[in-house]
Design an enzyme around this catalytic site. Structure first.
Site, PDB file in Angstrom:
ATOM      1  N   CYS A 172      -5.519  -7.271  -3.509  1.00  0.00           N
ATOM      2  CA  CYS A 172      -5.975  -6.936  -2.163  1.00  0.00           C
ATOM      3  C   CYS A 172      -7.119  -7.861  -1.799  1.00  0.00           C
ATOM      4  CB  CYS A 172      -6.424  -5.476  -2.118  1.00  0.00           C
ATOM      5  SG  CYS A 172      -7.103  -4.949  -0.528  1.00  0.00           S
ATOM      6  N   HIS A 173      -7.168  -8.284  -0.545  1.00  0.00           N
ATOM      7  CA  HIS A 173      -8.188  -9.251  -0.134  1.00  0.00           C
ATOM      8  C   HIS A 173      -9.455  -8.596   0.415  1.00  0.00           C
ATOM      9  CE1 HIS A 173      -5.415  -9.232   3.633  1.00  0.00           C
ATOM     10  NE2 HIS A 173      -6.270  -8.247   3.708  1.00  0.00           N
ATOM     11  N   ASN A 177       0.834  -1.200   0.000  1.00  0.00           N
ATOM     12  CA  ASN A 177       0.000   0.000   0.000  1.00  0.00           C
ATOM     13  C   ASN A 177       0.868   1.249   0.000  1.00  0.00           C
ATOM     14  OD1 ASN A 177      -2.661  -1.013  -0.006  1.00  0.00           O
ATOM     15  ND2 ASN A 177      -2.461  -1.617   2.137  1.00  0.00           N
ATOM     16  N   HIS A 203      -9.892  -0.308  -1.667  1.00  0.00           N
ATOM     17  CA  HIS A 203     -10.344   0.059  -0.325  1.00  0.00           C
ATOM     18  C   HIS A 203     -11.593   0.933  -0.340  1.00  0.00           C
ATOM     19  CE1 HIS A 203      -6.345  -0.782   2.049  1.00  0.00           C
ATOM     20  NE2 HIS A 203      -6.816  -1.832   1.397  1.00  0.00           N
TER      21      HIS A 203
END
Length: 436
Positions: free
Chosen positions: A169-170, A147, A199
């Site tokens: 990204c999970h 990130n 996000h």
């Protein structure tokens, strides 16, 4: 043989989970696992973890460990990046300096003051890594976990468009797993669509055998006052679509919560949450070094469900999968800027990665994403155009920072952050600009 490089392999918790997921695929042919880290103790740990994991799974593979990046990249097919430039000390700076100005943060790794400066100190590393990939292993896929994801993908697109990169990204996966558990739906049987930015993507549709699972969620939210005390539930109720990152993260990407004491209390926001997480990661690595040395290390048993092993498996074996990936917006989301780093569905197969067009986002969701991307764009421009004033512009546009401080304080905060991070920043961005 498939050569996989773990860049920043000393991020031990991540490395051990990625190894566990990767070695679960017993149909992957010969593997070479290359561990790279500039910290010798962490590098030694990563090498030990690879051997222990191979024994645990009854697999054979070549394992190499080197502190030389170009040596690590030689012959690479995949490069998994988990590097954290500046480590825990830089994370503390990302919290402490803004807090001295009155800016409250929870995670500080994606947007806001912390996200902007994490990006600025990561870009020089990404530039060097991308140059090495271009020269040493030009056909390799760079699978980035570091990130701030959107800023990093945006920077690479602007500076090294020839490098094949996916941002992984999970957050979407675990958001849906948790939502399905909440409403009592089997995750393996649902259909969903998600898109937006990393996000701050949105669950655009969520169904089980034709049933709209949002209807179940609405009833639960209506009946449970505690459930309504979460930022992303609050955002869902107001925007109509569920955001794909935790409440702690989500609170930093909008101007509504963190500057307000009452909202922090109402929504139970954990200020400085990532400081504790970062410190725990350091302690975990220290513990793993000791356990690996004494033979007490235990392989994690639970599947971490990370995308990198799935991408590798699909590209090597040809098994088709659809994941969420961070890529450049070339006709994928109609109402987000062309060329911006976005998160969208992506089909993975033997021919590579194929992002899926999703059309237009709901207008209110796209509006928030565009604000997010404005901060990203200005931060990337600060680095690529070597314009330190764009650092200030990014913070002026940033939702949480601008909701908390006036413009005079924002510029002073930028100067303080530049001074605190000066050794990690490009020379051209180290200027203190003072009041205009």
């Amino acid at each position: 043989m498939t050569t996989i490089v773990f860049m920043g392999a000393g991020s031990a918790e991540f490395t051990r989970q990625l190894l566990r997921d990767l070695l679960t695929f017993d149909d992957l042919p010969g593997l070479e696992l290359v561990m790279h880290d500039i910290d010798r103790d962490r590098l030694a740990l990563a090498e030990q973890l690879a051997h222990i994991s191979l024994r645990h799974h009854g697999r054979e593979a070549v394992v190499r460990a080197t502190a030389d990046r170009r040596e690590a990249l030689a012959g690479a097919d995949f490069v998994i990046n988990t590097v954290n430039i500046g480590g825990h000390a830089a994370t503390l700076t990302d919290f402490d300096v803004p807090e001295s100005f009155g800016v409250r943060q929870t995670i500080a790794d994606t947007l806001g003051v912390g996200g902007v400066f994490r990006g600025l100190r990561t870009f020089p590393f990404l530039d060097a890594l991308a140059r090495d990939i271009t020269e040493v292993c030009p056909d390799a896929w760079l699978l980035n976990y570091t990130n701030p994801m959107a800023m990093n993908i945006g920077y690479l697109a602007a500076t090294h468009p020839g490098v094949k990169v996916l941002g992984l990204c999970h957050s979407v996966y675990w958001t849906l797993v948790d939502l399905c558990e909440l409403v009592g739906a089997p995750f393996e049987e649902i259909d969903f669509r998600s898109a937006g930015v990393n996000h701050q993507a949105w669950i655009l549709s969520w169904e089980l055998a034709g049933e709209n699972l949002y209807d179940r969620l609405d009833k639960l939210v209506a009946d449970d006052p505690d459930l309504r005390r979460r930022v992303r539930v609050d955002m869902y109720r107001r925007l109509g679509y569920y955001p794909t990152e935790t409440s702690e993260h989500s609170s930093e990407y909008v101007p509504w919560y963190l500057h307000d004491d009452a909202e922090i209390e109402r929504l139970r926001l954990p200020i400085r949450d990532y400081v504790g997480i970062s410190a725990a990661n350091v302690e975990e690595t220290t513990r793993l070094i000791a356990e690996a040395a004494t033979g007490e290390y235990v392989e994690p048993e639970e599947d971490a469900a990370e995308y990198a092993p799935q991408v590798i498996h699909s590209m090597v074996t040809g098994r088709r999968r659809e994941i969420q990936a961070n890529v450049v917006n070339h006709g994928l989301i109609d109402n987000l800027p062309h060329g911006a780093p976005i998160e969208a569905p992506c089909v993975i197969d033997a021919d590579g990665a194929h992002p899926v067009a999703v059309g237009a986002l709901p207008a209110q969701c796209a509006a928030l994403n565009r604000t997010f991307l404005s901060v990203v764009d200005l931060t990337v421009r600060a680095a690529t155009e070597l314009r330190p004033e764009h650092i200030r512009h990014a913070l002026m546009v940033d939702p949480n920072t601008s909701a908390t401080l006036d413009v005079h304080a924002i510029w002073a905060l930028a100067d303080a952050m530049v001074a605190a991070h000066e050794p990690l920043l490009p020379t051209e961005l180290r200027a203190r600009l003072g009041a205009p």
